[in-house]
Design a protein around this motif. Structure first.
Motif, PDB file in Angstrom:
ATOM      1  N   VAL A  12       0.824  39.496  76.802  1.00  0.00           N
ATOM      2  CA  VAL A  12      -0.196  38.834  75.995  1.00  0.00           C
ATOM      3  C   VAL A  12       0.080  39.204  74.538  1.00  0.00           C
ATOM      4  CG1 VAL A  12      -2.645  38.621  75.487  1.00  0.00           C
ATOM      5  CG2 VAL A  12      -1.889  38.912  77.854  1.00  0.00           C
ATOM      6  N   PRO A  13       0.635  38.286  73.751  1.00  0.00           N
ATOM      7  CA  PRO A  13       0.958  38.597  72.355  1.00  0.00           C
ATOM      8  C   PRO A  13      -0.298  38.948  71.555  1.00  0.00           C
ATOM      9  CG  PRO A  13       2.062  36.589  73.055  1.00  0.00           C
ATOM     10  CD  PRO A  13       1.080  36.937  74.126  1.00  0.00           C
ATOM     11  N   ALA A  14      -0.110  39.720  70.526  1.00  0.00           N
ATOM     12  CA  ALA A  14      -1.222  40.097  69.654  1.00  0.00           C
ATOM     13  C   ALA A  14      -1.714  38.900  68.862  1.00  0.00           C
ATOM     14  CB  ALA A  14      -0.785  41.206  68.701  1.00  0.00           C
ATOM     15  N   ARG A  15      -2.945  38.981  68.431  1.00  0.00           N
ATOM     16  CA  ARG A  15      -3.579  37.883  67.690  1.00  0.00           C
ATOM     17  C   ARG A  15      -2.796  37.527  66.427  1.00  0.00           C
ATOM     18  NH1 ARG A  15      -9.983  37.306  67.194  1.00  0.00           N
ATOM     19  NH2 ARG A  15     -10.144  35.625  65.655  1.00  0.00           N
ATOM     20  N   ASP A  16      -2.202  38.546  65.775  1.00  0.00           N
ATOM     21  CA  ASP A  16      -1.478  38.314  64.527  1.00  0.00           C
ATOM     22  C   ASP A  16       0.039  38.301  64.738  1.00  0.00           C
ATOM     23  OD1 ASP A  16      -1.157  40.957  65.175  1.00  0.00           O
ATOM     24  OD2 ASP A  16      -1.586  41.737  63.168  1.00  0.00           O
ATOM     25  N   SER A  17       0.482  38.084  65.975  1.00  0.00           N
ATOM     26  CA  SER A  17       1.913  38.077  66.275  1.00  0.00           C
ATOM     27  C   SER A  17       2.563  36.774  65.831  1.00  0.00           C
ATOM     28  CB  SER A  17       2.124  38.247  67.782  1.00  0.00           C
ATOM     29  OG  SER A  17       1.596  37.127  68.479  1.00  0.00           O
ATOM     30  N   ALA A  18       3.897  36.791  65.741  1.00  0.00           N
ATOM     31  CA  ALA A  18       4.646  35.566  65.446  1.00  0.00           C
ATOM     32  C   ALA A  18       4.437  34.544  66.547  1.00  0.00           C
ATOM     33  CB  ALA A  18       6.127  35.897  65.291  1.00  0.00           C
ATOM     34  N   ASP A  19       4.338  35.018  67.794  1.00  0.00           N
ATOM     35  CA  ASP A  19       4.145  34.107  68.927  1.00  0.00           C
ATOM     36  C   ASP A  19       2.860  33.299  68.773  1.00  0.00           C
ATOM     37  OD1 ASP A  19       6.329  35.205  70.983  1.00  0.00           O
ATOM     38  OD2 ASP A  19       5.332  36.901  70.038  1.00  0.00           O
ATOM     39  N   ALA A  20       1.764  33.989  68.452  1.00  0.00           N
ATOM     40  CA  ALA A  20       0.478  33.314  68.288  1.00  0.00           C
ATOM     41  C   ALA A  20       0.469  32.460  67.027  1.00  0.00           C
ATOM     42  CB  ALA A  20      -0.649  34.343  68.245  1.00  0.00           C
ATOM     43  N   GLY A  21       1.021  32.990  65.939  1.00  0.00           N
ATOM     44  CA  GLY A  21       1.038  32.246  64.679  1.00  0.00           C
ATOM     45  C   GLY A  21       1.847  30.968  64.778  1.00  0.00           C
ATOM     46  N   PHE A  22       2.998  31.057  65.406  1.00  0.00           N
ATOM     47  CA  PHE A  22       3.825  29.858  65.570  1.00  0.00           C
ATOM     48  C   PHE A  22       3.114  28.825  66.425  1.00  0.00           C
ATOM     49  CE2 PHE A  22       6.966  27.496  68.147  1.00  0.00           C
ATOM     50  CZ  PHE A  22       7.628  26.824  67.128  1.00  0.00           C
ATOM     51  N   MET A  40       1.614  30.225  57.994  1.00  0.00           N
ATOM     52  CA  MET A  40       2.937  30.819  57.853  1.00  0.00           C
ATOM     53  C   MET A  40       2.915  32.323  57.598  1.00  0.00           C
ATOM     54  SD  MET A  40       4.451  27.974  58.275  1.00  0.00           S
ATOM     55  CE  MET A  40       6.157  28.436  58.047  1.00  0.00           C
ATOM     56  N   ALA A  41       1.736  32.949  57.658  1.00  0.00           N
ATOM     57  CA  ALA A  41       1.681  34.389  57.437  1.00  0.00           C
ATOM     58  C   ALA A  41       2.557  35.129  58.440  1.00  0.00           C
ATOM     59  CB  ALA A  41       0.233  34.877  57.528  1.00  0.00           C
ATOM     60  N   TRP A  42       2.685  34.560  59.637  1.00  0.00           N
ATOM     61  CA  TRP A  42       3.506  35.201  60.676  1.00  0.00           C
ATOM     62  C   TRP A  42       4.985  35.231  60.301  1.00  0.00           C
ATOM     63  CZ3 TRP A  42       7.196  32.043  62.995  1.00  0.00           C
ATOM     64  CH2 TRP A  42       7.038  30.661  62.780  1.00  0.00           C
ATOM     65  N   MET A  43       5.390  34.402  59.331  1.00  0.00           N
ATOM     66  CA  MET A  43       6.778  34.408  58.870  1.00  0.00           C
ATOM     67  C   MET A  43       6.954  35.297  57.646  1.00  0.00           C
ATOM     68  SD  MET A  43       8.203  30.497  59.316  1.00  0.00           S
ATOM     69  CE  MET A  43       9.890  30.989  58.914  1.00  0.00           C
ATOM     70  N   ASP A  44       5.871  36.026  57.277  1.00  0.00           N
ATOM     71  CA  ASP A  44       5.902  36.861  56.070  1.00  0.00           C
ATOM     72  C   ASP A  44       6.206  36.023  54.835  1.00  0.00           C
ATOM     73  OD1 ASP A  44       5.439  39.178  57.573  1.00  0.00           O
ATOM     74  OD2 ASP A  44       7.577  39.420  57.973  1.00  0.00           O
ATOM     75  N   MET A  45       5.712  34.765  54.863  1.00  0.00           N
ATOM     76  CA  MET A  45       5.981  33.867  53.747  1.00  0.00           C
ATOM     77  C   MET A  45       4.806  33.790  52.794  1.00  0.00           C
ATOM     78  SD  MET A  45       7.908  30.670  55.574  1.00  0.00           S
ATOM     79  CE  MET A  45       8.022  29.786  54.034  1.00  0.00           C
ATOM     80  N   GLY A  46       3.583  33.888  53.350  1.00  0.00           N
ATOM     81  CA  GLY A  46       2.406  33.734  52.502  1.00  0.00           C
ATOM     82  C   GLY A  46       2.442  32.403  51.791  1.00  0.00           C
ATOM     83  N   ASP A  47       2.161  32.412  50.494  1.00  0.00           N
ATOM     84  CA  ASP A  47       2.129  31.178  49.714  1.00  0.00           C
ATOM     85  C   ASP A  47       3.506  30.576  49.552  1.00  0.00           C
ATOM     86  OD1 ASP A  47      -0.547  32.192  47.483  1.00  0.00           O
ATOM     87  OD2 ASP A  47      -0.586  31.264  49.470  1.00  0.00           O
ATOM     88  N   ALA A  48       4.554  31.362  49.776  1.00  0.00           N
ATOM     89  CA  ALA A  48       5.903  30.820  49.640  1.00  0.00           C
ATOM     90  C   ALA A  48       6.174  29.760  50.674  1.00  0.00           C
ATOM     91  CB  ALA A  48       6.941  31.943  49.759  1.00  0.00           C
ATOM     92  N   GLY A  49       5.370  29.730  51.718  1.00  0.00           N
ATOM     93  CA  GLY A  49       5.571  28.725  52.759  1.00  0.00           C
ATOM     94  C   GLY A  49       5.147  27.350  52.347  1.00  0.00           C
ATOM     95  N   HIS A  50       4.372  27.225  51.267  1.00  0.00           N
ATOM     96  CA  HIS A  50       3.889  25.923  50.833  1.00  0.00           C
ATOM     97  C   HIS A  50       4.907  25.334  49.874  1.00  0.00           C
ATOM     98  CE1 HIS A  50      -0.025  26.875  52.590  1.00  0.00           C
ATOM     99  NE2 HIS A  50       0.155  28.069  52.078  1.00  0.00           N
TER     100      HIS A  50
END
Length: 222
Positions: free
Chosen positions: A38-48, A112-122
């Motif tokens: 069960v991935p964590a709530r803030d994991s890449a799996d859940a974020g993606f 995109m927080a799960w990619m460690d991109m933050g605002d850079a993802g926009h």
């Protein structure tokens, strides 16, 4: 054959079935690192799963819009394939979130927080901080703005085809970027496999859409 013989045979068959099931279960467990059932709530799996579900929903919407705005069979077939594929994948990802008992929407978390991109993802077309997609969601890479989706619905024929192809190429490029992030960061093997499948399929469709634009005397947006 006596009842005793049948009972013995049945017992042997069941033993084989249970052994096979145990082997499959063990193999599945071996594929996944310990502790990520069960991935964590803030994991890449859940974020993606959350972000790509939103991303896919817009692709489905735009595909249905263009199918009503053109009679061109190539574009209509492409739109149907995109809508059908991405609606199915979205259902799979939403199902995983249900299975993991995780929220489908994470308030207060940047896309995109799960990619460690933050605002850079926009970034890219429709990447402004104050803009939103058709459903009012903050934009992720490649997503069209609400104004662009609305404009698509006002065009017809070749104009609709060209604008749809340009929007969807941008959309696919953003989707490929996100999916590659999951391939690198997700820990659930089946989700990584799905993400890699998205990369392969969408890169192929980008090439196809570029050719369809060329046939119409147009090109992808810079």
């Amino acid at each position: 054959m006596t009842r005793t013989h049948w009972a013995a045979i049945t017992a042997v068959v069941l033993a084989f079935l249970f052994a096979a099931a145990a082997t499959v279960t063990s193999a599945q467990r071996d594929e996944e690192p310990a502790g990520i059932a069960v991935p964590a709530r803030d994991s890449a799996d859940a974020g993606f799963a959350r972000d790509m579900s939103v991303h896919h929903q817009q692709a489905v919407e735009m595909s249905f819009v263009v199918r009503d705005r053109t009679q061109d069979e190539e574009v209509r077939r492409l739109a149907y394939d995109i809508a059908n594929t991405q609606a199915g994948q979205r259902g799979t990802m939403m199902g995983w979130l249900d299975l993991w008992a995780l929220p489908k929407v994470e308030s207060g978390t940047e896309p995109m927080a799960w990619m460690d991109m933050g605002d850079a993802g926009h970034s890219g077309h429709g990447g402004g901080h104050d803009e939103a997609g058709a459903a009012g969601d903050p934009l992720m890479p490649g997503m069209a703005t609400a104004a662009e989706v609305k404009r698509l619905g006002t065009l017809g024929g070749k104009q609709a085809e060209v604008f749809f192809l340009q929007l969807m190429i941008d959309h696919h490029k953003g989707g490929v970027h996100m999916a590659k992030g999951c391939v690198d960061k997700c820990t659930v093997a089946v989700e990584r496999d799905l993400a890699q499948g998205m990369v392969d399929a969408q890169e192929s469709e980008i090439a196809l859409m570029t050719e369809l634009l060329k046939k119409r005397g147009a090109a992808p947006r810079p």
